[in-house]
Design a protein around this motif. Structure first.
Motif, PDB file in Angstrom:
ATOM      1  N   THR A 144       3.390   6.446 -23.715  1.00 28.62           N
ATOM      2  CA  THR A 144       4.699   6.870 -24.234  1.00 28.62           C
ATOM      3  C   THR A 144       5.791   5.823 -24.037  1.00 28.62           C
ATOM      4  OG1 THR A 144       5.157   7.991 -22.119  1.00 28.62           O
ATOM      5  CG2 THR A 144       4.167   9.317 -23.882  1.00 28.62           C
ATOM      6  N   SER A 145       5.444   4.633 -23.545  1.00 24.77           N
ATOM      7  CA  SER A 145       6.459   3.584 -23.398  1.00 24.77           C
ATOM      8  C   SER A 145       6.945   3.163 -24.783  1.00 24.77           C
ATOM      9  CB  SER A 145       5.887   2.384 -22.647  1.00 24.77           C
ATOM     10  OG  SER A 145       4.812   1.814 -23.364  1.00 24.77           O
ATOM     11  N   LEU A 146       8.120   2.601 -24.839  1.00 25.18           N
ATOM     12  CA  LEU A 146       8.726   2.262 -26.131  1.00 25.18           C
ATOM     13  C   LEU A 146       7.872   1.289 -26.929  1.00 25.18           C
ATOM     14  CD1 LEU A 146      12.541   1.964 -25.253  1.00 25.18           C
ATOM     15  CD2 LEU A 146      11.370   3.795 -26.493  1.00 25.18           C
ATOM     16  N   GLU A 147       7.270   0.291 -26.239  1.00 26.64           N
ATOM     17  CA  GLU A 147       6.473  -0.682 -26.990  1.00 26.64           C
ATOM     18  C   GLU A 147       5.203  -0.051 -27.554  1.00 26.64           C
ATOM     19  OE1 GLU A 147       5.179  -1.226 -22.660  1.00 26.64           O
ATOM     20  OE2 GLU A 147       7.072  -0.909 -23.751  1.00 26.64           O
ATOM     21  N   LYS A 148       4.638   0.943 -26.866  1.00 29.53           N
ATOM     22  CA  LYS A 148       3.437   1.621 -27.386  1.00 29.53           C
ATOM     23  C   LYS A 148       3.810   2.512 -28.577  1.00 29.53           C
ATOM     24  CE  LYS A 148       0.519  -0.047 -24.400  1.00 29.53           C
ATOM     25  NZ  LYS A 148      -0.200   0.803 -23.451  1.00 29.53           N
ATOM     26  N   VAL A 149       4.936   3.209 -28.465  1.00 27.80           N
ATOM     27  CA  VAL A 149       5.403   4.023 -29.593  1.00 27.80           C
ATOM     28  C   VAL A 149       5.681   3.126 -30.796  1.00 27.80           C
ATOM     29  CG1 VAL A 149       7.200   5.578 -30.433  1.00 27.80           C
ATOM     30  CG2 VAL A 149       6.340   5.837 -28.097  1.00 27.80           C
ATOM     31  N   ALA A 150       6.296   1.968 -30.537  1.00 23.26           N
ATOM     32  CA  ALA A 150       6.607   1.033 -31.628  1.00 23.26           C
ATOM     33  C   ALA A 150       5.330   0.535 -32.306  1.00 23.26           C
ATOM     34  CB  ALA A 150       7.404  -0.146 -31.081  1.00 23.26           C
ATOM     35  N   LEU A 151       4.292   0.274 -31.516  1.00 23.45           N
ATOM     36  CA  LEU A 151       3.027  -0.185 -32.090  1.00 23.45           C
ATOM     37  C   LEU A 151       2.431   0.886 -33.003  1.00 23.45           C
ATOM     38  CD1 LEU A 151       0.627  -2.110 -32.341  1.00 23.45           C
ATOM     39  CD2 LEU A 151      -0.249  -1.191 -30.178  1.00 23.45           C
ATOM     40  N   ARG A 152       2.403   2.120 -32.534  1.00 15.13           N
ATOM     41  CA  ARG A 152       1.844   3.203 -33.364  1.00 15.13           C
ATOM     42  C   ARG A 152       2.702   3.431 -34.598  1.00 15.13           C
ATOM     43  NH1 ARG A 152       1.334   5.510 -28.209  1.00 15.13           N
ATOM     44  NH2 ARG A 152       3.024   6.991 -28.624  1.00 15.13           N
ATOM     45  N   ARG A 153       4.021   3.337 -34.449  1.00 12.36           N
ATOM     46  CA  ARG A 153       4.916   3.511 -35.598  1.00 12.36           C
ATOM     47  C   ARG A 153       4.662   2.422 -36.645  1.00 12.36           C
ATOM     48  NH1 ARG A 153      10.035   5.604 -35.571  1.00 12.36           N
ATOM     49  NH2 ARG A 153       9.063   7.091 -34.155  1.00 12.36           N
ATOM     50  N   LEU A 200      -0.539  -8.712 -27.662  1.00 11.13           N
ATOM     51  CA  LEU A 200       0.222  -7.697 -26.935  1.00 11.13           C
ATOM     52  C   LEU A 200       1.421  -8.361 -26.275  1.00 11.13           C
ATOM     53  CD1 LEU A 200      -2.815  -5.888 -25.286  1.00 11.13           C
ATOM     54  CD2 LEU A 200      -1.317  -4.922 -27.027  1.00 11.13           C
ATOM     55  N   PRO A 201       2.421  -7.581 -25.871  1.00 15.72           N
ATOM     56  CA  PRO A 201       3.600  -8.184 -25.210  1.00 15.72           C
ATOM     57  C   PRO A 201       3.244  -9.011 -23.972  1.00 15.72           C
ATOM     58  CG  PRO A 201       4.089  -5.937 -25.887  1.00 15.72           C
ATOM     59  CD  PRO A 201       2.626  -6.150 -26.149  1.00 15.72           C
ATOM     60  N   ASN A 202       2.104  -8.706 -23.318  1.00 23.72           N
ATOM     61  CA  ASN A 202       1.692  -9.480 -22.139  1.00 23.72           C
ATOM     62  C   ASN A 202       0.904 -10.733 -22.508  1.00 23.72           C
ATOM     63  OD1 ASN A 202      -0.809  -8.512 -22.881  1.00 23.72           O
ATOM     64  ND2 ASN A 202      -1.028  -7.124 -21.127  1.00 23.72           N
TER      65      ASN A 202
END
Length: 594
Positions: free
Chosen positions: A351-360, A428-430
């Motif tokens: 549910t972190s913002l970057e994970k939501v952004a990826l799914r979006r 990924l961001p990392n």
């Protein structure tokens, strides 16, 4: 899946215990219906699976208290093993059913030579199997918190590790041999629809205890058909149940020309007429279409690749098909199709913002209109909300906030640190590699689907790896949250939006919630909706759809228009909005009639 149109896998054949001949049933042994499933079943213990194809077979083996009127539109319930529709008390909190005496299970070694009558206690036991936490039944959601005293027994079983099948449940009682009473925690006028669903068919305790883990391969019921031969993932053969009581075909036309013809050719016939149903698992579209063309199948859904050859620009049969006597029945399904994004997956879940952004971004990359044009050949409509048309709670004016927008998807990924490498694909961001792993099946349609996904994901710089398996194994992986991305569909089990919104209800993870999605906001809305009468639930269903658009555990795709093609000798065919097996309502014309 394998069929006679492709290489044959080595499976053992399961032959069910069956009396010879048709002692009571009006079915005629020489009337054989030949059909195909486009994906394999997963056995026939519906408490432990919600496989669509398994349900098709289970529906004609296990009988529910209620069933659907074959022709009524809108859909209407009718008695099955019940003598009549239930007596309803306390404004929809209490339901009392009287079961018809003289209904018998098919003969089976589990009964030790005794003839076994269906009684009220069989339904009590069958519903307890749904409640038993060890069975992980997807249908538990249909009765969760609804039957007085049931959830207390469930919690006790979770604590002790043992479900007490002999314990009394206040809201689930056999008042006598043939009388069954349900007492609900609150009024629910949808409850009878739930009881008409496959999983709520009657199973005998002796059979469950006799076959144990092999029950899914040895279904024993009271319905019009019984399993005769079974080659898992290849062939299913059903024969008419010799002890089935039968019925007279006596349905009323809705006034359409199609219904009028059905009434004319079928009224007064003693049913079932079909003595044997042969089901082939044929995964490849071209093979199914060739089988239908060569009259090896009696009816089937038009495959996407055959649509341009069969239908004209008005979606009518071309003359070449009409001259063969083939008939067309188009049917808009009460369903949604979607792509599932596993919320427990370490790459795309969370549910972190970057994970939501990826799914979006993934959701915005998918071109649904192109998907309908190419894969469905235009025979579908875009799905906008969780609850489809034809189901209570659908709002025809609702529009999804997620649309096809690869430009915005790229900006979103850039903003949240999904940078492009020299090869044009993102990390990924990392800084670690980003690869979507999409489960799929074999067959030309799946290949086209994969090609479309690759094109869409290439446009936003995401690498994809397609993992080809079969439907049954992919379903198992999804139920266990052991996948990243997979496509699915849900057809209405009963005509209420709850049937669709429960798919994402948190407590259903490990059962029907294959998205592995838990959201306090969504779950609260679901609970609130269930406290409302059906006619007041739409606003809650709309809010749940919006919550899904915010979290993106799925990508809504379409609702299909199924074009059924039927050979000239098949009589009585009509696709039902909810009920999927119509074999007991059909007949095959004799050579003289043809």
């Amino acid at each position: 899946m394998k069929s006679k149109f492709s290489s044959l896998a080595l499976f053992s054949t399961i032959i069910a215990f069956a009396p010879i001949g048709y002692a009571k049933t009006p079915a005629q042994a020489d009337k054989v219906l030949r059909i195909a499933f486009e994906a394999p079943d997963d056995g026939f213990d519906m408490v432990k699976t919600f496989n669509f194809y398994s349900g098709n077979v289970a529906d004609v083996i296990f009988e529910r208290l209620l069933q659907y009127d074959y022709l009524a539109n809108p859909v209407k319930l009718a008695p099955s093993t019940a003598q009549s529709m239930p007596v309803i008390k306390e404004n929809g909190k209490v339901y009392i059913f009287k079961i018809k005496p003289g209904i018998y299970f098919t003969a089976d070694p589990a009964f030790k030579g005794q003839r076994r009558e269906l009684i009220a206690e069989d339904y009590v036991y069958s519903i307890k199997r749904i409640l038993d936490p060890k069975n992980h039944s997807s249908s538990f959601a249909f009765i969760d918190q609804k039957i007085v005293g049931a959830n207390a027994l469930v919690e006790q079983a979770k604590q002790t590790g043992h479900f007490d099948y002999d314990a009394k449940i206040e809201g689930l009682k056999a008042l006598d041999r043939y009388t069954l009473q349900f007492t609900l925690t609150q009024p629910d006028y949808n409850f009878p629809y739930i009881l008409a669903y496959s999983t709520f068919g009657a199973t005998a305790r002796e059979v469950v205890e006799y076959y144990k883990d092999r029950l899914g391969m040895h279904p024993v019921g009271t319905g019009p058909y019984m399993l005769s031969k079974y080659v898992p993932r290849s062939k299913i053969e059903l024969i008419a149940n010799p002890d089935y009581r039968g019925f007279v075909w006596d349905f009323k036309s809705t006034g359409t020309a199609w219904d009028n013809q059905l009434v004319k050719e079928m009224t007064g016939k003693k049913m079932p007429q079909i003595g044997k149903v042969n089901i082939s698992i044929i995964e490849e579209e071209q093979s199914r279409w060739l089988a239908f063309q060569s009259k090896q199948l009696d009816f089937d859904k038009l495959t996407a690749s055959s649509i341009p050859k069969v239908l004209d620009h008005n979606n009518q049969l071309k003359p070449a098909m009409q001259t063969k006597g083939i008939r067309l029945y188009p049917n808009k399904e009460a369903e949604i199709t979607y792509t599932m994004l596993n919320m427990r997956d370490p790459i795309i879940g969370g549910t972190s913002l970057e994970k939501v952004a990826l799914r979006r971004a993934i959701a915005m990359s998918f071109n649904v209109d192109e998907y309908i044009r190419i894969l469905r050949k235009g025979q579908a409509v875009k799905a906008e909300m969780l609850v489809p048309a034809g189901v209570n709670g659908h709002n025809p004016n609702y529009r999804s906030s997620i649309g096809y927008n690869p430009v915005l998807a790229n900006k979103l990924l850039d903003h949240f640190g999904y940078k492009k490498s020299a090869d044009g694909y993102r990390t990924l961001p990392n800084g670690k590699a980003l690869t979507l792993k999409i489960n799929t099946e074999s067959g030309s349609a799946s290949v086209m689907y994969s090609e479309l996904w690759k094109k869409n994901l290439d446009a936003i710089g995401i690498r994809v790896d397609f993992r080809v398996s079969n439907f049954a194994d992919n379903l198992k992986a999804a139920t266990q949250c052991q996948y990243m991305v997979w496509s699915g569909a849900w057809h209405a089990d009963y005509p209420e939006g709850e049937n669709f919104t429960q798919l994402l209800y948190g407590p259903n993870v490990g059962r029907g919630n294959q998205f592995c999605y838990r959201s306090t906001a969504y779950d609260d809305l679901y609970k609130q909706a269930m406290q409302q009468p059906p006619e007041k639930r739409m606003p809650f269903y709309e809010k749940m759809s919006r919550q899904i658009e915010a979290d993106n555990p799925l990508i809504l795709q379409d609702t299909r228009i199924r074009n059924w093609v039927i050979q000239s000798h098949v009589q009585g065919f009509k696709a039902h909005p909810i009920m999927n097996s119509n074999w007991q309502y059909l007949d095959i014309a004799s050579p003289r009639q043809k």
